[in-house]
Design an enzyme around this catalytic site. Structure first.
Site, PDB file in Angstrom:
ATOM      1  N   HIS A  62      -4.459  -5.132  -7.154  1.00 57.63           N
ATOM      2  CA  HIS A  62      -3.982  -4.778  -5.811  1.00 57.63           C
ATOM      3  C   HIS A  62      -4.016  -3.258  -5.613  1.00 57.63           C
ATOM      4  O   HIS A  62      -4.531  -2.761  -4.604  1.00 57.63           O
ATOM      5  CB  HIS A  62      -2.557  -5.325  -5.626  1.00 57.63           C
ATOM      6  CG  HIS A  62      -1.908  -4.963  -4.344  1.00 57.63           C
ATOM      7  ND1 HIS A  62      -1.716  -5.874  -3.328  1.00 57.63           N
ATOM      8  CD2 HIS A  62      -1.386  -3.790  -3.894  1.00 57.63           C
ATOM      9  CE1 HIS A  62      -1.112  -5.263  -2.312  1.00 57.63           C
ATOM     10  NE2 HIS A  62      -0.893  -3.999  -2.642  1.00 57.63           N
ATOM     11  N   GLU A  63      -3.473  -2.514  -6.572  1.00 59.05           N
ATOM     12  CA  GLU A  63      -3.431  -1.057  -6.442  1.00 59.05           C
ATOM     13  C   GLU A  63      -4.835  -0.451  -6.529  1.00 59.05           C
ATOM     14  O   GLU A  63      -5.136   0.522  -5.830  1.00 59.05           O
ATOM     15  CB  GLU A  63      -2.507  -0.435  -7.491  1.00 59.05           C
ATOM     16  CG  GLU A  63      -1.057  -0.887  -7.418  1.00 59.05           C
ATOM     17  CD  GLU A  63      -0.419  -0.781  -6.046  1.00 59.05           C
ATOM     18  OE1 GLU A  63      -0.776   0.130  -5.268  1.00 59.05           O
ATOM     19  OE2 GLU A  63       0.436  -1.625  -5.735  1.00 59.05           O
TER      20      GLU A  63
ATOM     21  N   HIS B  29      -6.467  -0.424  -3.238  1.00 57.84           N
ATOM     22  CA  HIS B  29      -6.069   0.734  -2.417  1.00 57.84           C
ATOM     23  C   HIS B  29      -6.961   1.941  -2.706  1.00 57.84           C
ATOM     24  O   HIS B  29      -7.357   2.659  -1.786  1.00 57.84           O
ATOM     25  CB  HIS B  29      -4.610   1.131  -2.680  1.00 57.84           C
ATOM     26  CG  HIS B  29      -3.616   0.293  -1.965  1.00 57.84           C
ATOM     27  ND1 HIS B  29      -3.516   0.264  -0.591  1.00 57.84           N
ATOM     28  CD2 HIS B  29      -2.656  -0.529  -2.422  1.00 57.84           C
ATOM     29  CE1 HIS B  29      -2.547  -0.552  -0.242  1.00 57.84           C
ATOM     30  NE2 HIS B  29      -2.005  -1.054  -1.335  1.00 57.84           N
TER      31      HIS B  29
ATOM     32  N   GLY C 101       4.317  -1.333  -7.504  1.00 60.14           N
ATOM     33  CA  GLY C 101       3.108  -0.546  -7.680  1.00 60.14           C
ATOM     34  C   GLY C 101       2.905   0.367  -6.485  1.00 60.14           C
ATOM     35  O   GLY C 101       3.329   0.049  -5.372  1.00 60.14           O
TER      36      GLY C 101
ATOM     37  N   CYS D 154       3.002  -5.686   0.253  1.00 59.75           N
ATOM     38  CA  CYS D 154       2.496  -4.329   0.077  1.00 59.75           C
ATOM     39  C   CYS D 154       3.418  -3.349   0.791  1.00 59.75           C
ATOM     40  O   CYS D 154       3.863  -3.607   1.917  1.00 59.75           O
ATOM     41  CB  CYS D 154       1.085  -4.241   0.653  1.00 59.75           C
ATOM     42  SG  CYS D 154       0.322  -2.623   0.507  1.00 59.75           S
ATOM     43  N   LEU D 155       3.695  -2.232   0.145  1.00 55.13           N
ATOM     44  CA  LEU D 155       4.546  -1.214   0.764  1.00 55.13           C
ATOM     45  C   LEU D 155       3.888  -0.625   2.013  1.00 55.13           C
ATOM     46  O   LEU D 155       4.583  -0.110   2.890  1.00 55.13           O
ATOM     47  CB  LEU D 155       4.868  -0.108  -0.241  1.00 55.13           C
ATOM     48  CG  LEU D 155       5.642  -0.561  -1.483  1.00 55.13           C
ATOM     49  CD1 LEU D 155       5.861   0.620  -2.429  1.00 55.13           C
ATOM     50  CD2 LEU D 155       6.965  -1.195  -1.102  1.00 55.13           C
TER      51      LEU D 155
ATOM     52  N   GLN E 133      -1.795   5.506  -0.917  1.00 61.31           N
ATOM     53  CA  GLN E 133      -0.717   5.076  -0.035  1.00 61.31           C
ATOM     54  C   GLN E 133       0.206   6.224   0.370  1.00 61.31           C
ATOM     55  O   GLN E 133       0.942   6.103   1.346  1.00 61.31           O
ATOM     56  CB  GLN E 133       0.111   3.973  -0.696  1.00 61.31           C
ATOM     57  CG  GLN E 133      -0.649   2.676  -0.854  1.00 61.31           C
ATOM     58  CD  GLN E 133       0.187   1.662  -1.582  1.00 61.31           C
ATOM     59  OE1 GLN E 133       0.160   1.589  -2.810  1.00 61.31           O
ATOM     60  NE2 GLN E 133       0.962   0.895  -0.830  1.00 61.31           N
TER      61      GLN E 133
END
Length: 171
Positions: A136-137, A140, A49, A94-95, A54
């Site tokens: 999660h996304e 963000h 994701g 997480c990225l 991000q």
């Protein structure tokens, strides 16, 4: 297509609350290209994701693909969770917080309403990993990271560990 730079914790831009996308923009070529670039970036990272926040685009949209063979790309524009049910604990990464993983409690089942890549509204019932990824996304997009669910001490340890990794990578 192009790989986009991913912001990393504790970059303050990750705390920006994303603005709604004008639905008329969704089918424009530049927006479609940005979606392609986000998928390419997410797959290359590799991740499941990626929220626009991000990649320093502070608008309410995200791309997700939780399939093993990366064959089910999903786009959520102006997503809103309209129902939550149950609870699950999942180890998240997480990225934007590379190499760090932690248990986070989230709803087990959700209903989300959004606009798709084609500009059409849709409703999706999700559970398991997909439900976790969507939540999660969406965090963000609200300027929140999974490390915010950790204690202040653990969050500070994460910040120091990432700073050390960056110093070592630069040396």
């Amino acid at each position: 297509m192009a790989l986009l730079p991913i912001l990393e914790f504790p970059d303050p831009r990750l705390r920006t609350v994303a603005a709604k996308v004008d639905p008329a923009r969704v089918t424009e070529p530049a927006f479609q290209q940005l979606l392609d670039d986000m998928f390419e970036t997410m797959y290359d990272a590799p991740g499941i994701g990626l929220a626009a926040s991000q990649v320093d685009v502070h608008q309410r949209f995200m791309v997700i693909d939780v399939s093993d063979d990366k064959s089910r790309p999903l786009v959520f524009i102006n997503p809103e969770i309209t129902a939550r049910e149950g609870e699950q604990v999942c180890q998240e990464g997480c990225l934007s917080v590379p190499t760090i993983f932690a248990d986070v409690t989230r709803a087990d089942r959700i209903t989300v309403e959004a606009i798709g890549r084609d500009g059409q509204p849709f409703t999706l019932d999700a559970d398991g990993l997909l439900a976790v990824c969507i939540q999660h996304e969406m965090d963000h997009l609200a300027g929140k990271l999974f490390v915010d669910y950790l204690s202040p001490l653990k969050r500070e340890m994460v910040r120091k560990k990432l700073a050390k990794q960056r110093r070592q990578a630069a040396a």
